[in-house]
Design a protein around this motif. Structure first.
Motif: not given
Length: 642
Positions: A44, A408, A456
């Motif tokens: 991420s 996110n 997420e």
């Protein structure tokens, strides 16, 4: 020259900017940690597209070998020449099969003889913990040949001491068997596996037999870990028209031997030396059975690659600073490739083979980089200084930037320069329909991309657009009226594309009654154009214009599940039809696979069906691929007492 000066000005500006924030607090970025770099990164937070195929996903896919698994990877193009893991070429983002770097626990599996052998990897699917796929240029981090992408295969250990067995039988008299065991002795963990695979083939001269052995051991020491790996693989297969449809009775036998030692010491200041060796044997027979009078010898090759490297990294409030030094020595003995030897040498373990040619090259690269994360901003920048006794020296810079938007999401952008060295086949090969070119130069490119990522608990998604400007590209080409394929450095090729992926992991938000456990979809669009004369390209300009992949895992009952996979792709370029000699275009293809698993712990029954609609297709022109085929398997995992 102006581009290089501008790029280094940007690097200098950002480096000075980093020092201003050296006292700022860094942030932790949640996500899946991967090792596709000199320093670990997080999915991420990484300012690039890094796809991670986990062990859980591998176990649920309707596939039985690495080649079939990789065909579902984002923007990957796996072109097989038969069933099983006999031989396949992989490209990423429209690259040639030579332009992708394949690693096994960070050790290069690329072969200097030819990229056709880079997937000769001595591991079975059961040995793989996860696969990390870096999209785009990686030369500044990984050195030469990480031109368009990097595939890093990570082996691992099952929890607790156990024995794993896998036996399957199916179409074309295909038989696959694996036995593996993981165990601990004191502070050391060990994993060993043996596997074999054979088939009579789906048509004449497509039979094969493969054997593999692999070991990985990790020993914990104070603030560090010592790792040892060793592998062996032997393959023999009918190569029906692999390299020319004029000769359908081709045959090939390859053998891979490898070993590596790596060490990691420290936490904030980390020292990571490694040493590896890989040897590859190749015997190619143009005629498996009776040969004409003009045919003199089979082709014999033995290549060695020795790597030694040292990576240093230091983690501070300003981020992670890294320095790496790597030396590699590439050598080949052959009776086709290289320069003539004074003496003729015998081929190991071959009664009739001989070597009368050889070549070698030495490569040194130094990597300098810095990764930082400050509040919502992350950056990775660095440069690779590269020298080769065959091609001189050059430098390959790059920078990756990302900004967190919301909780996110991240937007990112990157610019990188890359290179790829010619293989010994491209330099020296001379055969009935192919001639190499000893004057070839390394391939080079500038690439840039930008995109957005979202991650997420339930959903993981990304969308990106990229552009690659490549020059001195190497390809096997024919000009109009020619009968011979020869290698040349193409002038320029511009590649741009868009790609997107969407992954729903319903298993994380519902219990065992969840009907759909996982749903994954990916799509990529590519466009390539060349700035040079008219010619027919054998590899470089054969790319997937459209590539759509969908997989789903469905739980029918508590212990019964189904995996479905489908791919639609449309290939650009053309091939020469045999025996007409006419240039033909590729047809769009849709392929579907399905797998059924019934888990009765510790035993699991499975059924894998591939090409369930019996689609007729080619990955390479004139090389037929199998229609519908099915395999039945029995898996057993037995836990042992400590």
């Amino acid at each position: 020259m102006m581009v290089n000066k501008t790029f280094f000005a940007i690097l200098l500006f950002i480096s000075s900017w980093v020092n201003v924030f050296a006292q700022s607090d860094t942030i932790d970025i949640s996500g899946v940690e991967v090792q596709a770099g000199r320093a670990s990164i997080v999915w991420s937070g990484a300012s690039r597209v890094v796809e991670v195929i986990t062990r859980k996903e591998i176990e649920t896919m309707p596939v039985s070998n690495l080649n079939d698994l990789l065909k579902y990877a984002l923007n990957a193009d796996i072109r097989k020449r038969g069933t099983g893991d006999v031989q396949a070429d992989i490209s990423i983002r429209g690259s040639s099969f030579e332009q992708v770097l394949v690693l096994l626990n960070g050790v290069s599996m690329n072969d200097p003889q030819t990229g056709h052998h880079k997937l000769d990897i001595p591991v079975d699917l059961a040995d793989i913990e996860r696969i990390e796929i870096l999209q785009g240029s990686g030369s500044r981090i990984f050195g030469p040949n990480a031109f368009a992408g990097v595939i890093n295969i990570i082996t691992g250990h099952s929890a607790g001491p156990n024995i794993h067995t896998d036996l399957s039988y199916g179409s074309f008299e295909t038989l696959l068997g694996t036995i593996a065991s993981s165990f601990s002795i004191g502070k050391s963990n060990h994993y060993i596996s043996l596997s074999g695979n054979s088939s009579d083939g789906f048509i004449a001269n497509t039979d094969y037999a493969t054997a593999k052995a692999y070991y990985r051991g990790d020993i914990a020491v104070n603030n560090g870990k010592l790792g040892v790996s060793a592998g062996w693989m032997n393959k023999e297969f009918g190569a029906r028209g692999f390299y020319s449809p004029k000769y359908p009775d081709q045959y090939e036998a390859t053998r891979t031997e490898m070993g590596s030692i790596d060490f990691s010491y420290g936490k904030r200041f980390k020292i990571e030396p490694k040493v590896s060796w890989r040897r590859h044997h190749d015997r190619f027979e143009l005629f498996r059975n009776e040969a004409p009078s003009w045919y003199r010898n089979h082709n014999y090759h033995m290549s060695d690659v020795i790597d030694a490297g040292l990576n240093l990294s230091y983690q501070s409030r300003a981020g992670i600073s890294s320095v790496g030094l790597e030396y590699s020595y590439e050598h080949i003995f052959s009776n086709v490739l290289g320069v003539l030897l004074d003496d003729t040498l015998s081929v190991p373990q071959e009664s009739k083979g001989f070597f009368n040619r050889s070549d070698a090259r030495k490569n040194v690269d130094i990597f300098i980089g810095h990764d930082l994360s400050i509040h919502r901003f992350s950056a990775s920048l660095g440069v690779l200084l590269y020298w080769s006794d065959a091609f001189g020296y050059n430098y390959y810079p790059g920078i990756d930037l990302s900004l967190r938007v919301g909780k996110n999401s991240r937007v990112y952008a990157s610019v990188n320069k890359s290179l790829r060295l010619p293989s010994f086949t491209e330099l020296y090969y001379k055969g009935p329909v192919n001639i190499g070119n000893s004057e070839l130069k390394p391939e080079e490119s500038w690439s840039c991309e930008t995109g957005v990522k979202y991650a997420e608990k339930l959903i993981k998604a990304h969308a990106s657009v990229f552009y690659r400007y490549s020059f001195n590209l190497i390809d096997w080409i024919q000009t109009p009226g020619e009968k011979i394929w020869h290698t040349e450095n193409l002038t320029r090729i511009n590649t741009w594309g868009v790609e997107a992926s969407l992954d729903f992991d319903f298993d994380k938000i519902c219990d065992e009654n969840c009907l759909v456990e996982r749903l994954h979809a990916s799509y990529s669009y590519l466009d390539m154009n060349k700035n040079s004369g008219d010619f027919i390209s054998y590899y470089v300009l054969d790319y997937l214009r459209h590539n759509l992949g969908i997989t789903a895992n469905i739980r029918l009952m508590k212990d019964l599940s189904v995996a479905l996979g489908g791919r639609y792709y449309s290939r650009e370029g053309s091939y020469i039809s045999f025996p007409s000699g006419l240039e033909s275009s590729w047809k769009p293809v849709f392929l579907a696979d399905a797998g059924l698993k019934w888990n009765l712990n510790p035993i699991e029954f499975k059924v894998d069906a591939n090409n369930i609609f019996n689609t007729e297709y080619f990955d390479y022109g004139n090389i037929s691929m199998p229609g519908f085929n099915i395999n039945f398997g029995l898996v057993c995992n037995i836990g042992l007492k400590k």
